[in-house]
Motif scaffolding. Sequence first.
Motif, short mmCIF file in Angstrom:
data_model
loop_
_atom_site.label_atom_id
_atom_site.label_comp_id
_atom_site.label_asym_id
_atom_site.label_seq_id
_atom_site.Cartn_x
_atom_site.Cartn_y
_atom_site.Cartn_z
N ASN A 5 0.84 -1.19 0.00
CA ASN A 5 0.00 0.00 0.00
C ASN A 5 0.88 1.25 0.00
N TRP A 6 0.98 1.91 -1.15
CA TRP A 6 1.83 3.09 -1.26
C TRP A 6 1.28 4.28 -0.47
N ILE A 7 0.00 4.28 -0.18
CA ILE A 7 -0.57 5.41 0.57
C ILE A 7 -0.04 5.41 2.00
N SER A 8 -0.09 4.26 2.68
CA SER A 8 0.43 4.22 4.05
C SER A 8 1.95 4.20 4.05
N ILE B 137 -3.71 10.62 -4.30
CA ILE B 137 -4.06 9.34 -3.70
C ILE B 137 -4.45 8.32 -4.77
N GLU B 138 -5.11 8.79 -5.80
CA GLU B 138 -5.58 7.88 -6.86
C GLU B 138 -4.42 7.14 -7.51
N TRP C 249 -2.82 4.61 -5.06
CA TRP C 249 -3.66 3.43 -4.91
C TRP C 249 -3.63 2.57 -6.16
N LYS C 250 -3.58 3.21 -7.32
CA LYS C 250 -3.52 2.47 -8.59
C LYS C 250 -2.30 1.55 -8.64
N SER D 77 -0.81 0.26 -5.98
CA SER D 77 -0.74 -0.53 -4.74
C SER D 77 -1.31 -1.93 -4.95
N ALA E 41 -4.86 -2.87 -3.74
CA ALA E 41 -6.05 -2.49 -4.50
C ALA E 41 -6.60 -3.65 -5.31
#
Length: 661
Positions: free
Chosen positions: A550-553, A576-577, A580-581, A583, A586
């Motif tokens: 998860n690249w967001i976290s 964020i999009e 997430w794309k 990650s 997802a």
Amino acid sequence: MEKKQLRNIKAEDLYNLKSVVDPQLAANGSDLVYTQTIASEEKNGYSSNIYYMNTEQGQEIQWTFGKARNHSPRWSPDGKRIAFVSDRDEKSQIYIMNKDGGEARQVTSCLHGASNPIWSPDGTKIAFNTSLKEGETVSDQPEKDKKEKPAPLEIDKMKHKSDAAGFWDGKYKYAAIVYVNTGEVELVTSGQHDYHVHCWSPDGEKLIVTADLAEDQDFSFQNDVFLLDVSSKELKNLTNGTGFFGNISYSPDGKYLGMTGHTREYENATLTKVWLYQLEEGSLTCLTEEWDTLVGDFAIGDFQQGAVNPGILWGEDSRSFYFITTDHGSTAVYYGSVDGEMYPALHERQHVYGLTTGGSLNKAVVAISKPSEPGDLYHLTITTGELKRLTSVNAEFLQEVILADAEPLQFKSSDQWDIHGWLMKPAGYQEGDKLPLVVEIHGGPHAMYANSYFHEFQCLTAEGNAVLFINPRGSHGYGQKFVDAVRGDYGGKDYEDIMEAVDHVLANYEFIDENRLGVTGGSYGGFMTNWIVGHTNRFKAAVTQRSISNWISFYGVSDIGYYFTDWQIQADLNDIEKLWKHSPLAYVNNIETPLLILHGEKDYRCPIEQAEQLFIALKHRKKETKFVRFPEANHELSRSGKPNLRIDRLNYITGWFNDHL
């Protein structure tokens, strides 16, 4: 006489293998010291000792003994003594030993230890690195038997932890000098910055150090070269914030500094090059500007302990030098000159992971590994290219086991890029057998699989698997365009390269069973393993190691996250999009492949929450998975972690593939 039956290698053989690194030739060209390291089952750690050899006579003599880590041997200018680092008294300190024998003498007693010894030209002083907190002095002694109470940790900077060192504890790294005869220690840098010492000027009046003195450390990623006047402590910045430089050495005549580095045009994907600083003119020139080759050893493995990048090794003429390059799955020794000449002195299908010349232009000692050779030292006659073996540190062990070799392969990708890799099959392969295939994916992503020994690969082939490992786009060793191609495209063409490599070997090697495919990798290789099982069901089993899901976290929890996502995914929390794309989490609904998740509890590079998220998401969806947490282990578990945990890790990997393939 009946031939001895060889056995297959196993994970536990880590205790039987010796790593030989960091060769150092004296100026006379014949006296050699180096470090041997073994994994100790008794201490569940590593023991290193220093060995000596006269390269003309060839007899190996052990100079240090015991269970400590004795390493970094460095010859005095007159060749009569060595300085080295040892943790025999808990903290690592610098010791001196005479070539003619006798006990080693401790010359530093620094509060937080000492490292990186560098003799002054006259042999009276040794420059080194040590660390201190504000208010501490280098002569302070630790309070014995004092039990530290838990205390809050105040954090006010983004760079507050690292995978190697843990949480920042207020210590800065300084350059210091110890006077050999008296043991007196003098700090020569100060302030709230880290300094690394590289070399003395030939007249002994100056030191070369590197540091990043930018005011905003959180957003600075440079490493400048400074000329430090030892008497006045004055610093002169020679590179002025232009890039990231290191491995600096003076030419014998004091006119030039040779160094490696780059100006960050492609952030951490930029090729390291050879640079020359002319001290009289104050000019910095890149000598390999037009050369699409990476300088230094960027091959990866899981065996050698404490290998050292030699940087620029000057010859006695002060115009010529030698260095290592990373090129197409091998590392090579190159000759260079201040006039910009560059040509190979040793370029074979092998991994050169150590180099020393003692200042000679005609001979060197190199450390070499190959897929079925863990590593040894060789004498290189540079004029003829002749290699003479000096050590056989694993000879006894290699007479008991059978090792697999690696066959190089190359193919064109669907968009006509050259992709290079290797295929290993078990050493005991019988014609007609159909074998499962395990695909291995390296981390980085800016690293390179090489013609080098890999204990993990040998353990997999010993269990009857073929092993495929390639250098997809993003890997080092194939030029600037190739290594940069992965940035902003994680899970794109890099994924296609790996899948097309599988197609290539299935089409060209009949012994592989297309219905028994496995995949594994660590770090970026763990990310790609997660990505693969979320995008195809071709694989019957997968093992993801120290992975990213998860690249967001990741942006906020990794020690490098807040800038790595910007450099590599080319997105941050404002996008964020895109994070997430790219990650794998997802795509968790698509995962049908049984997935084993391995992760270290103290991994600050790819923190364990990355594994936790993936595991819970899979279990919540009733997918087949298992999660194994390794206590006290950081991101380097597979390479330098506790030996018992390294062995457990290997047995989990081979066991998972045995059960599912």
